[in-house]
Design a protein around this motif. Structure first.
Motif, PDB file in Angstrom:
ATOM      1  N   ILE A 153      28.660  31.721  35.432  1.00  0.00           N
ATOM      2  CA  ILE A 153      28.936  32.955  35.078  1.00  0.00           C
ATOM      3  C   ILE A 153      29.188  34.105  35.585  1.00  0.00           C
ATOM      4  CG2 ILE A 153      29.795  33.889  33.219  1.00  0.00           C
ATOM      5  CD1 ILE A 153      28.528  31.100  31.425  1.00  0.00           C
ATOM      6  N   LEU A 154      30.402  34.340  36.349  1.00  0.00           N
ATOM      7  CA  LEU A 154      30.498  36.021  36.602  1.00  0.00           C
ATOM      8  C   LEU A 154      31.325  37.054  35.315  1.00  0.00           C
ATOM      9  CD1 LEU A 154      29.380  34.688  39.437  1.00  0.00           C
ATOM     10  CD2 LEU A 154      31.473  36.756  40.403  1.00  0.00           C
ATOM     11  N   LEU A 155      30.086  37.848  35.547  1.00  0.00           N
ATOM     12  CA  LEU A 155      30.936  38.934  33.626  1.00  0.00           C
ATOM     13  C   LEU A 155      31.303  40.390  34.461  1.00  0.00           C
ATOM     14  CD1 LEU A 155      27.916  38.328  31.665  1.00  0.00           C
ATOM     15  CD2 LEU A 155      30.344  36.544  31.425  1.00  0.00           C
ATOM     16  N   GLY A 156      32.284  40.282  34.009  1.00  0.00           N
ATOM     17  CA  GLY A 156      33.339  42.153  34.532  1.00  0.00           C
ATOM     18  C   GLY A 156      32.364  42.196  33.730  1.00  0.00           C
ATOM     19  N   ASP A 157      32.132  43.844  33.971  1.00  0.00           N
ATOM     20  CA  ASP A 157      31.665  44.951  33.352  1.00  0.00           C
ATOM     21  C   ASP A 157      32.295  45.598  32.602  1.00  0.00           C
ATOM     22  OD1 ASP A 157      33.219  46.697  35.087  1.00  0.00           O
ATOM     23  OD2 ASP A 157      31.276  47.652  35.713  1.00  0.00           O
ATOM     24  N   VAL A 197      29.261  41.926  36.995  1.00  0.00           N
ATOM     25  CA  VAL A 197      30.178  42.369  38.297  1.00  0.00           C
ATOM     26  C   VAL A 197      31.024  43.621  38.252  1.00  0.00           C
ATOM     27  CG1 VAL A 197      29.565  40.656  39.631  1.00  0.00           C
ATOM     28  CG2 VAL A 197      31.652  40.854  38.307  1.00  0.00           C
ATOM     29  N   ASP A 198      31.075  44.170  39.093  1.00  0.00           N
ATOM     30  CA  ASP A 198      32.252  45.608  39.119  1.00  0.00           C
ATOM     31  C   ASP A 198      33.980  44.951  39.947  1.00  0.00           C
ATOM     32  OD1 ASP A 198      30.672  46.695  41.018  1.00  0.00           O
ATOM     33  OD2 ASP A 198      30.107  47.806  40.109  1.00  0.00           O
ATOM     34  N   LYS A 231      39.908  43.432  39.099  1.00  0.00           N
ATOM     35  CA  LYS A 231      39.415  42.053  39.454  1.00  0.00           C
ATOM     36  C   LYS A 231      38.148  42.310  40.769  1.00  0.00           C
ATOM     37  CE  LYS A 231      43.327  39.441  39.442  1.00  0.00           C
ATOM     38  NZ  LYS A 231      44.733  38.743  40.920  1.00  0.00           N
ATOM     39  N   CYS A 232      37.498  41.878  40.835  1.00  0.00           N
ATOM     40  CA  CYS A 232      35.457  42.160  41.308  1.00  0.00           C
ATOM     41  C   CYS A 232      36.730  41.819  42.712  1.00  0.00           C
ATOM     42  CB  CYS A 232      34.751  41.361  41.106  1.00  0.00           C
ATOM     43  SG  CYS A 232      34.295  39.831  41.022  1.00  0.00           S
ATOM     44  N   SER A 233      35.601  42.456  44.417  1.00  0.00           N
ATOM     45  CA  SER A 233      35.692  41.390  45.682  1.00  0.00           C
ATOM     46  C   SER A 233      35.493  40.760  45.965  1.00  0.00           C
ATOM     47  CB  SER A 233      35.439  43.285  46.038  1.00  0.00           C
ATOM     48  OG  SER A 233      36.302  44.567  44.902  1.00  0.00           O
ATOM     49  N   ILE A 234      35.359  40.134  45.340  1.00  0.00           N
ATOM     50  CA  ILE A 234      34.627  38.109  46.184  1.00  0.00           C
ATOM     51  C   ILE A 234      36.023  37.877  45.979  1.00  0.00           C
ATOM     52  CG2 ILE A 234      33.713  36.121  45.745  1.00  0.00           C
ATOM     53  CD1 ILE A 234      31.778  37.669  43.994  1.00  0.00           C
TER      54      ILE A 234
END
Length: 885
Positions: free
Chosen positions: A428-432, A407-408, A441-444
């Protein structure tokens, strides 16, 4: 392949005492035994198939593909079933006496469901067993790993060659003469073709003295002549491998298998990533190297395919891997750390070091290696780029058990397709790369309730660096959850329903906005790790935390407003790690810390002038590996004597700090006597002393017969000592940091000790040594034989270094070192091997390039200083100078 490990794990689990006992309680013991037998039979057949041929993982062998998927699903389903049985029996508290009441148990709806599941699984296993005899094995390819460009053994021995005894003796004599000398020694063997040069080299290579002396460091290299036009292409292909050893080997094998023409090699280079998708030979070559590693590392490797880009440490990967519980390993966590470290070295490459966090780097797995891992796992491990227009792999959606989403900062919601993956165990959410570098941070913003309702098989949920503000009450629907990481989010409150996660072992809320934890957290009896580090709004912890009898790690570092710890923390009998560093408002420890006998890591213990909280209560903590005591001015002679540090044989790291700067004789004398009494065991590896007010260090540091012979790192900060201790005689010392020792004006022979030369020292730092003027010359030879890096920070009076550093490659000058920089010949001792000079935070200088182009806006004074750097580069033959403001 990976399914072998899954089958082996389920066979062992079905045979375990706990499962057999549960079978008796439910009256299904015979069924479980039958299930165990069928799994064992299928496991034997699968191992036989995989040992009989090199399986081309991209071959169109649909039968084999379907069999592997079916078996993997069966093992995971049975594993889930066994966990359900365990949870059911625990919840209903079925007692052994009920074994005799089977007529009641047989009517239980739960038991009927389990019996039906086992019977269906046995039928499915029988079909799989029959199918193993019908599988069309893929065609065997030639062994692409032989001949290899680099081999560690050779088949020809001395018994096959005669008449070269004298020549072998001559070569060995030359090798023995050079053995132990620094640098690379080359012995050429020349002569016309066919005279026996290779045979002679083989005799030397397999000679007993060479084997005994060099062991596994012997490497036999086959060198073939390459047309000059192919050399640059080969280098570019090597660069495309990013230094990943397994990829370099595979690329090498690929180049050997094609014609040595520019067109063929350019084709490989131009479509390097696609080659892995299209070229069966290259995938086969990489798969061969995968088969050669131990099975435990194979499992870790497949798990790593979830992380095409990450900044995790091996320890963090281990925690998720263990919590995932995909396999039951008989290995310790330290072994797993080693496995993941090996994988990160061999299959990842470092993109960039993260700013402000030197210990963390951003790692990337090469696409070819990731493809290999995902092909092997048959879709059970998937990594999807959620930043793009999502093309969901529908064919694997039902099979996927472990999923990572890249994710970004613009990613605002979870894909709806995710809710259809009812068998998913890991998300697992992985930041780019941009997120990792900027700490964005991602916008979720939330975890949907639908998520909790649909993904009830979830065991590992890692949603770090999101804008989530609340945890839904429905989180308790994820009853199988063992690992929950919501760190670096905006969460402010935790619902009471969190206590219903009765299998949760790891809970990470680091760097969130929470101000308090719910009282119900005390009901989470399985919790082993609770990370609340850098929760800067956290004011206190509920008393119920003291009921977490299985808690092993409690991390409270950086909780700036935390004022008190639970009074009954003495009840945390399993606690091994307690971190309260950077908690300035926390002024004392709970009572009876001496009851925490399993404590191993305690980086901050607060000494107070209170008879109930003396440092003597540390005496029973014999298992301590790391200990830090602050406010040492509050300790008494009796306290120091009672701690008996020298009997703590497992202690590897010790930090002692004073906070009051008192210069009177009484305070100085007391500190010196107390530090003398706090003599650690001789196996100590790390020692840090802060703000010590006495003028002399204790004898266990200054004695000319070294006591701390195992010490590898020492940090002395803000000491009142008048001279430097004799650290040069410590044989294993690698890192030395000296900071704020204002009474020291020079570095001389006292720093080396009687016979010391700093034989192992690699890094040396002088920081804020405001009165240090000169490093005196020494007649001692072979000083600092391994020193690689020196850092000098804010030493304004430092004028010259008159000692030679034969191997130092890096010199870092920070802040005000004007006299050292401006004096010609001041750094004369560095001229031999210095390759890198960094000058930062120095007034009057602007950023410059390696060509030393002077920016036009510099004044005359700055230009003069800048000219000094240009002169230094020329004088010392530096390959790189970095100058920053």
């Amino acid at each position: 392949m990976a399914v072998e490990h899954q089958l082996q794990a389920i066979v062992e689990k079905l045979y375990s005492e706990s499962v057999q006992e549960q079978g008796k309680l439910l009256g299904i013991g015979n069924l479980l035994q039958d299930l165990h037998t069928h799994f064992r039979m299928v496991h034997g057949r699968i191992c036989g198939i995989n040992n009989s041929a090199i399986l081309m993982i991209n071959a169109n062998d649909e039968q084999h593909h379907q069999l592997v998927q079916k078996l993997w699903s069966l093992t995971l389903d049975i594993d889930d079933m066994l966990n359900k049985v365990s949870c059911y029996l625990t919840k209903t508290r079925v007692l052994p006496i009920q074994v005799h009441r089977l007529f009641i148990l047989k009517r239980l709806p739960f038991r009927r469901l389990i019996v039906r599941k086992i019977e269906q699984s046995i039928v499915a296993l029988q079909e799989c067993y029959a199918q193993t005899y019908r599988i069309r094995l893929p065609a065997r390819h030639r062994d692409t790993s032989a001949p290899m460009a680099c081999q560690r053994a050779h088949s020809i021995g001395p018994e096959g060659i005669l008449g070269r005894e004298k020549e072998v003796s001559d070569v060995l004599r030359m090798m023995q003469a050079d053995h132990g000398e620094a640098g690379l020694s080359v012995i050429p063997i020349t002569g016309m073709a066919g005279i026996g040069k290779t045979a002679l080299a083989q005799l030397v290579f397999s000679h007993p003295w060479v084997i005994k002396t060099f062991g596994d460091d012997r490497i036999w290299v086959l060198v073939s002549k390459l047309p000059p036009r192919l050399v640059p292409i080969r280098k570019m292909i090597a660069d495309a491998c990013c230094g990943v050893p397994s990829l370099l080997l595979s690329a090498s094998n690929k180049l050997k298998s094609i014609r040595k023409t520019e067109v063929a090699w350019q084709h490989v280079l131009s479509r390097f990533d696609l080659v892995f998708y299209k070229d069966a030979l290259l995938l086969d070559a990489t798969f061969v190297s995968y088969q050669q590693v131990p099975s435990n590392i194979q499992q870790c490797f497949l798990y790593c395919s979830l992380f095409p880009i990450h900044s995790f440490t091996p320890e963090q990967l281990t925690e998720m891997f263990v919590a995932d519980d995909l396999t039951k390993l008989s290995r310790s966590k330290s072994d797993l750390h080693m496995y993941f470290s090996k994988i990160m070295i061999e299959h990842y490459y470092i993109v960039v070091q993260k700013p402000r966090q030197r210990e963390n780097a951003i790692y990337k797995m090469h696409p070819g290696i990731q493809l290999l891992a995902q092909r092997i796992s048959r879709g059970f491990h998937s990594a999807i780029d959620a930043r793009k227009e999502l093309v969901w792999p529908a064919e694997n959606a039902g099979n996927a058990r472990c999923l990572s989403l890249l994710v970004d900062s613009k990613t605002s919601k979870l894909p709806t397709e995710l809710f259809e993956m009812g068998n998913l165990r890991t998300l697992i959410l992985l930041g780019d790369e941009n997120m990792l570098l900027s700490d964005n941070k991602c916008s979720i913003t939330d975890i949907p309730e639908e998520f909790c309702k649909c993904l009830t098989a979830m065991r590992v949920l890692h949603m770090q660096s999101c804008r989530i503000k609340r945890v839904p009450k429905a989180i308790d629907m994820l009853k199988k959850l063992t690992y929950l990481n919501l760190s670096h989010s905006e969460i402010e409150t935790i619902p009471d329903s969190i206590c219903n996660l009765q299998l949760l072992t790891h809970f990470n809320l680091a760097r969130t906005e929470i101000a308090e934890m719910p009282e119900s957290v005390g009901k989470m009896q399985t919790l082993q790790v609770l990370d609340l580090s850098h929760c800067e709004k956290l004011l206190s912890l509920p008393e119920s935390i003291s009921k977490l009898v299985n808690l092993q790690i409690l991390n409270l570092e950086g909780c700036h407003y935390l004022t008190i710890l639970p009074r009954s923390m003495k009840n945390l009998g399993s606690l091994a790690y307690l971190n309260v560093l950077e908690c300035p408002l926390l002024t004392q420890m709970p009572c009876q810390m001496n009851q925490l006998t399993n404590l191993k890591i305690l980086p901050r213990y607060i000494a107070v002038e209170n008879h109930e909280h003396t440092i003597s209560e540390l005496c029973p903590l014999a298992g301590l590996k790391e200990l830090g005591i602050c406010n040492m001015e509050n300790a008494s002679y009796g306290d120091a004597r009672n701690v008996i540090l020298h009997n703590k044989h497992k202690l590897e790291s010790l930090t002692l700090s004073w906070t009051r700067s008192c210069g009177d004789h009484t305070t100085s004398s007391k500190a010196q006597q107390i530090l003398e009494l706090l003599k650690p065991n001789c196996g100590l590896k790390v020692l840090c002393i802060f703000s010590y007010p006495a003028k002399k260090l204790p004898s266990w540091i200054t004695n000319m017969r070294p006591y701390l012979k195992s010490l590898t790192e020492i940090k002395l900060v803000n000491l009142a000592c008048e001279c430097l201790p004799p650290l040069g005689q410590l044989p294993l010392l690698k890192i030395v940091e000296l900071c704020g020792i204002d009474a020291v004006t020079c570095v001389g022979d006292e720093f080396y000790g009687d016979d010391g030369t700093f034989t192992s020292l690699e890094k040396l730092s002088f920081i804020h040594m405001h009165n240090l003027e000169v490093w005196l010359p020494s007649e001692r030879e072979a000083l600092f034989p391994n020193l690689q890096e020196i850092t000098i920070t804010q030493c304004p009076k430092f004028t010259a270094v008159h000692v030679k550093f034969p191997v130092v490659k890096s010199l870092i000058l920070l802040m005000n070192n004007e006299k050292l920089i401006g004096s010609r010949g001041a750094l004369e001792g560095f001229s031999q091997n210095l390759k890198y000079l960094s000058v930062s935070l120095y007034d009057g200088l602007s950023e410059c390039s390696e060509s030393f182009v002077i920016p036009p806006n510099l004044d005359n004074n700055s230009m003069q200083k800048f000219g000094n750097f240009a002169r230094m580069a020329e004088e010392y033959h530096l390959s790189q100078i970095l100058v920053h403001i």
